[in-house]
Design a protein around this motif. Structure first.
Motif: not given
Length: 268
Positions: A62-77, A103-116
């Motif tokens: 899709s157009e949005d998908g291709q744009r996000f790929l070009r931007e290469g944003t690291d969402i957790p960061a 409040s939950e003591g969470l980070t986006a990177q923490g979920l990435v680490d769990e998946s790894h």
């Protein structure tokens, strides 16, 4: 290999379909410890089918998908850089997100680490399909913030109903209904738990796909305006269930324990 150099589908990728014994094995581990997020990734991988893959490929093209790929944003960061959202208005998505994560003591990177823990990055297919599935993972806590489902067991279970309608992975729906069954088994509650999961499914189907959004732009929106724009409805049955469970003497912290650790109702 840069994102733009990756193939749509790596030759090592397998669309496995449903593997019930593997699902059951990892679900039992999840029931024993609902914080063991790694088990969720095992279940999801054991149930990915053609529909979830097709959605990935359609978005990538899709157009949005291709744009996000070009931007290469690291969402957790991006999400973990709270300083970027500190000056936003109090009712912005970004401010709500910061408060929720702190409040939950969470980070986006923490979920990435769990998946790894489930699969190190070097063991995963290096294709654009994987980029999309990681995008689903990386936006999970935004789902919580936008829908208002909590991180109690019923909140997570009902949010999985919502998530299923967003990504069509049968493993998500399996965990949702099995989780509701476990809460019923542990508490004996009269709350309509399965109706809460079904409500999540309906709300997820009616809403725009959150993982397909421009995350940086979304964070700057007023949260009420964002929910209205995206068609995200309030989870009324979920809230009703929490009220019933509270009247029965159960706190949200107690929900989701195994039957052997069944909590006792608190004295009024």
């Amino acid at each position: 290999m840069s994102l733009l150099d990756r193939p749509l589908v790596d030759k090592t990728r397998v669309v496995s379909g449903f593997r019930p014994l593997k699902v059951l094995h990892h679900f039992r581990k999840l029931i024993a410890d609902k914080e063991d997020t790694e088990q969720v990734f095992h279940i999801i991988e054991a149930t990915k089918g053609k529909r979830s893959h097709q959605q990935a490929w359609d978005f990538i093209r899709s157009e949005d998908g291709q744009r996000f790929l070009r931007e290469g944003t690291d969402i957790p960061a991006l999400l973990d850089a709270h300083e970027n959202w500190a000056d936003l208005p109090e009712n912005s998505v970004g401010q709500h997100y910061i408060r929720f994560m702190k409040s939950e003591g969470l980070t986006a990177q923490g979920l990435v680490d769990e998946s790894h823990k489930w699969a190190p990055p070097e063991q995963l297919p290096q294709d654009l399909t994987q980029w999309y599935f990681e995008r689903l993972r990386d936006t999970h806590d935004l789902f919580h913030v936008l829908t208002t489902y909590g991180r109690d067991a019923l909140g997570e279970t009902s949010l999985l109903g919502f998530s299923y309608s967003q990504n069509h992975n049968n493993g998500i729906l399996f965990i949702a209904y099995a989780g509701a069954r476990q809460i019923k088994k542990v508490t004996g509650t009269k709350a309509p738990l399965f109706a809460s999961v079904r409500e999540g499914q309906r709300n997820g189907k009616a809403a725009a796909k959150i993982a397909h959004l421009d995350v940086a732009a979304l964070m700057r929106e007023d949260i009420d305006e964002a929910r209205a724009r995206l068609g995200i409805k309030p989870p009324l049955i979920y809230r009703e269930c929490l009220d019933i469970l509270a009247s029965e003497g159960y706190s949200t912290q107690e929900l989701g324990l195994s039957a052997e650790e069944s909590p006792q109702p608190q004295a009024a």
